[in-house]
Design an enzyme around this catalytic site. Structure first.
Site, PDB file in Angstrom:
ATOM      1  N   GLU A 168       0.786  -1.226   0.000  1.00 22.80           N
ATOM      2  CA  GLU A 168       0.000   0.000   0.000  1.00 22.80           C
ATOM      3  C   GLU A 168       0.825   1.288   0.000  1.00 22.80           C
ATOM      4  O   GLU A 168       0.827   2.027   0.999  1.00 22.80           O
ATOM      5  CB  GLU A 168      -0.947   0.017   1.208  1.00 22.80           C
ATOM      6  CG  GLU A 168      -1.928  -1.137   1.205  1.00 22.80           C
ATOM      7  CD  GLU A 168      -3.039  -0.969   2.237  1.00 22.80           C
ATOM      8  OE1 GLU A 168      -2.946  -0.075   3.088  1.00 22.80           O
ATOM      9  OE2 GLU A 168      -4.003  -1.739   2.181  1.00 22.80           O
ATOM     10  N   GLU A 185      -5.377  -8.732   1.190  1.00 27.75           N
ATOM     11  CA  GLU A 185      -5.969  -8.447   2.509  1.00 27.75           C
ATOM     12  C   GLU A 185      -7.460  -8.233   2.332  1.00 27.75           C
ATOM     13  O   GLU A 185      -7.888  -7.583   1.373  1.00 27.75           O
ATOM     14  CB  GLU A 185      -5.413  -7.165   3.151  1.00 27.75           C
ATOM     15  CG  GLU A 185      -4.039  -7.285   3.735  1.00 27.75           C
ATOM     16  CD  GLU A 185      -3.541  -5.972   4.340  1.00 27.75           C
ATOM     17  OE1 GLU A 185      -4.362  -5.184   4.880  1.00 27.75           O
ATOM     18  OE2 GLU A 185      -2.327  -5.733   4.248  1.00 27.75           O
TER      19      GLU A 185
HETATM   20  C1  BG6 Z   1      -4.205  -2.167   5.404  1.00 29.80           C
HETATM   21  C2  BG6 Z   1      -2.806  -2.389   5.887  1.00 29.80           C
HETATM   22  O1  BG6 Z   1      -4.318  -0.832   5.051  1.00 29.80           O
HETATM   23  O2  BG6 Z   1      -5.256  -2.293   6.290  1.00 29.80           O
HETATM   24  C3  BG6 Z   1      -2.692  -3.076   7.226  1.00 29.80           C
HETATM   25  O3  BG6 Z   1      -2.039  -3.058   4.928  1.00 29.80           O
HETATM   26  C4  BG6 Z   1      -3.774  -2.536   8.140  1.00 29.80           C
HETATM   27  O4  BG6 Z   1      -1.413  -2.886   7.711  1.00 29.80           O
HETATM   28  C5  BG6 Z   1      -5.107  -2.924   7.538  1.00 29.80           C
HETATM   29  O5  BG6 Z   1      -3.658  -2.934   9.454  1.00 29.80           O
HETATM   30  C6  BG6 Z   1      -6.296  -2.511   8.375  1.00 29.80           C
HETATM   31  O6  BG6 Z   1      -6.253  -1.135   8.620  1.00 29.80           O
HETATM   32  P1  BG6 Z   1      -6.313  -0.553  10.095  1.00 29.80           P
HETATM   33  O7  BG6 Z   1      -6.006   0.884   9.962  1.00 29.80           O
HETATM   34  O8  BG6 Z   1      -7.693  -0.804  10.556  1.00 29.80           O
HETATM   35  O9  BG6 Z   1      -5.299  -1.327  10.888  1.00 29.80           O
END
Ligand code: BG6
Length: 491
Positions: free
Chosen positions: A182, A391
Site C-alpha cells: 500500500e 488483505e
Molecule cells: C491495510 C494495511 O491498510 O489495512 C494493514 O495493509 C492494516 O497494515 C489494515 O492494518 C487494516 O487497517 P487498520 O487501519 O484498521 O489497521
C-alpha cells in the site's frame, strides 16, 4: 443444487444458493491464506540488533500505543504458522522488517535478522504453507527517516540494496514477492493527512514521496528480472474501486480524479509502466513542482512490469463532484468515539460521500462486497494480470476473555469471497485470498483494540495465548472445500 465434496478425507454435504452454472468451487491451486505485517505483530522491537524503525520512534516520542511487543510473533512464529496450517490455510503473507535486516546507513547486513526470517520461511515450508513475502510494510529504518525518508532519492537506492539482500538470501524458498504494501496509505497518511509518521501535511512532499516509492518499486522489479530471481513479483495496493453518485459528465470527471488519486498512480505504474498524464496535469494546476521527475527514472518505471497485482480490499469510494471548501482529509483512528467524523474532500477534484443504504464499521469503513466484484472486473479489463486479494477483513471491538463467536466476521468474509467467486465466474483471474489478519495484532494508530484476527490474543495476558475464533474454524471449511461452502448470491 446439492453437492458432495471430498477433500482431506472428509465428506461434506453442501448446499448452494448460487445461480445455475456458477462455479461451485475455486481451483486446487487457489491460495487460501491470511496476512500480517512485521511491525504489527513481531514485537521484539530492539532485540537481536534490530535497528530502530520510524514507527518505533514516532510512537515512542508521541507516547502512543505501540508495537513494542504486539503479538510477539518473534517468539510465537512456530505456533502461529502451525495454527494457520491446521486451519486449512496453504499460504501466509508476512513482511520482512527492513530495520531488522539492514542495521545502518552503510547497508550493514544483520545476520540475526536474516536468520529469523529463515526460521519463519522454513516453518512455512515444513507445514506446506506458501510464504507470500512483502518487502516493505511501512517500517522504514529510522536512520533513513533521519535523512528525509521517502522525500530523499537515496532511500530508493537503500531500498534496492535491502531488496537485493532479501532476493539473494531467500531465493529458492520464496516464490511470491511483493515490493511494497500500500504505497498510497504510507505516503498519504505520512505526508498529507498526517496521522502516520512522519506526520506531515504537505502536498508537494506527498507527490515527491509517491514518486520515490514507485521508483523504488520499479528499481526492485527491474533488479528481480536482471538477476533472474525464481518466482513472481508484484505489488500490494489498497484497492478502492470508485463509484459515482450518477453518470453526469461532471460526476465522471470527479470519478476520474478520484481514481487517479486512489488507484491509478500505483496500479498504472506497476502494471503498465505509466504515470497517468492527466494526474500530472492536475498536480501542475495545483501548483505542484514536478521538476524532480528525471528521464532516467521514467525509463526504470516504463520497463518495470509486475507479474501480478496484490489487491487489499476493505471498501470502495462513492464520489460526487467537488462543491466547496478546502481540501479536508480526516480519518477516524478513534473508532466509536469518533464514528462518522471521516471526511474526504479534494478541493477542485472530488468529494467522497457516504451511502445512506450501507452499513459502516465503528471506524467508518463501509461494508460493501459488491465493490470487490466490480473492482476485480474493472482491474481485469484494465490490466489483464493475475490478481490476489492480499488483505480483506473487518476491524471490530471484541471481548476475547472467552470463545469469540465472530459471526459478523464470518458473514463479512462469506460475502467478500462470494464476490470474488462471482468475479471469477465472470472472467477475473483471481488466484488467492488472504484474510486480514492471521491473529489479532496492532492496528496502526488504532491500537490493539481494533481486532481483525481469525485467532484471538488477549494483549493483557503476559503469555499472549492464542485462541481460535469461530471464524478460524469456519475459514478452514472454506479452504478445505475451495470455497464450495460459501453461501452464494449474485449482484
Ligand atoms: C491495510 C494495511 O491498510 O489495512 C494493514 O495493509 C492494516 O497494515 C489494515 O492494518 C487494516 O487497517 P487498520 O487501519 O484498521 O489497521
Amino acid at each position: 443444487m446439492v453437492h458432495f465434496w471430498t477433500r482431506k478425507g472428509s465428506f461434506r454435504f453442501l448446499k448452494s444458493l448460487y445461480k445455475e452454472n456458477g462455479n461451485m468451487a475455486l481451483n486446487d491451486h487457489f491460495l487460501w491464506g491470511s496476512a500480517t505485517a512485521s511491525y504489527q505483530c513481531e514485537g521484539a522491537w530492539d532485540l537481536d540488533e534490530k535497528a530502530e524503525s520510524n514507527w518505533d520512534r514516532y510512537l515512542h516520542v508521541n507516547g502512543l500505543e505501540n508495537g513494542d511487543v504486539a503479538s510477539d510473533f518473534y517468539h510465537h512464529y512456530e505456533e502461529d504458522i502451525r495454527m494457520l496450517a491446521e486451519g486449512g490455510q496453504n499460504a501466509f503473507r508476512f513482511s520482512l522488517s527492513w530495520p531488522r535486516i539492514i542495521s545502518d546507513i552503510n547497508g550493514t547486513v544483520n545476520r540475526k535478522g536474516l536468520d529469523f526470517y529463515h526460521r519463519v520461511i522454513d516453518t512455512c515450508l515444513r507445514y506446506n504453507v506458501e510464504p507470500f513475502v512483502t518487502l516493505y510494510h511501512w517500517d522504514l529504518p529510522q536512520y533513513l527517516e533521519d535523512e528525509g525518508g521517502w522525500l530523499n532519492r537515496k532511500t530508493c537506492d537503500a531500498y534496492l540494496h535491502f531488496a537485493e539482500v532479501c532476493f539473494k538470501e531467500f531465493s529458492g524458498k520464496v516464490k511470491y514477492w511483493t515490493t511494497f504494501n500500500e504505497p498510497r496509505w504510507t505516503i498519504f497518511n505520512g505526508y498529507l493527512i498526517g496521522n502516520y509518521c512522519p506526520g506531515h501535511h504537505n502536498a508537494q512532499e506527498t507527490t515527491v514521496g509517491a514518486y520515490h516509492i514507485m521508483l523504488a518499486h520499479a528499481m526492485a522489479v527491474n533488479l528481480f528480472r536482471e538477476k533472474q530471481i525464481e518466482g513472481k513479483i508484484g505489488i500490494v495496493h489498497s484497492y478502492t474501486p470508485v463509484d459515482g453518485v450518477d453518470d453526469r459528465p461532471e460526476t465522471l470527471k470527479a470519478m476520474r480524479y478520484a481514481d487517479n488519486y486512489c488507484n491509478n498512480w500505483v496500479l498504472d505504474v506497476a502494471a503498465k509502466g505509466e504515470i497517468p498524464e492527466d494526474l500530472l496535469d492536475a498536480l501542475s494546476e495545483k501548483g505542484i513542482d514536478l521538476s524532480f521527475m528525471k528521464e532516467e527514472d521514467l525509463q526504470q518505471i516504463r520497463k518495470a512490469r509486475v507479474d501480478f497485482l496484490g489487491l487489499n480490499y476493505y471498501s470502495r469510494a462513492l464520489i460526487k463532484p467537488y462543491t466547496e471548501g478546502e481540501t479536508t482529509l480526516i480519518i477516524n483512528n478513534k473508532g466509536k468515539a469518533a464514528k462518522g467524523t471521516s471526511k474526504t474532500i479534494l478541493k477542485g477534484w472530488f468529494e467522497q460521500i457516504k451511502d445512506p443504504n450501507s452499513e459502516y464499521t465503528e471506524w467508518d469503513t463501509e461494508i460493501y462486497p459488491k465493490g470487490l466484484y466490480d473492482g476485480l472486473l474493472r482491474a481485469q479489463e484494465r490490466y489483464g494480470l493475475p490478481m490476489y486479494i492480499t488483505e480483506n477483513g473487518v476491524g471490530m471491538y471484541e471481548d476475547v476473555s472467552g470463545y469469540v463467536e465472530d459471526d459478523y466476521r464470518i458473514s463479512f468474509m462469506n460475502d467478500h469471497i462470494n464476490a470474488i467467486m462471482n468475479a471469477v465466474d465472470d472472467g477475473a483471474d483471481v488466484r488467492g485470498y488472504f484474510a486480514w489478519s492471521t491473529f489479532d495484532l496492532y492496528s496502526w494508530k488504532n491500537g490493539c483494540e481494533k481486532r481483525y484476527g481469525l485467532v484471538a490474543i488477549d494483549f493483557n495476558d503476559p503469555k499472549l495465548e492464542r485462541r481460535p475464533k469461530k471464524s478460524y474454524q469456519w475459514y478452514k471449511k472454506v479452504a478445505d472445500s475451495n470455497g464450495a461452502c460459501i453461501v452464494r448470491k449474485s449482484y
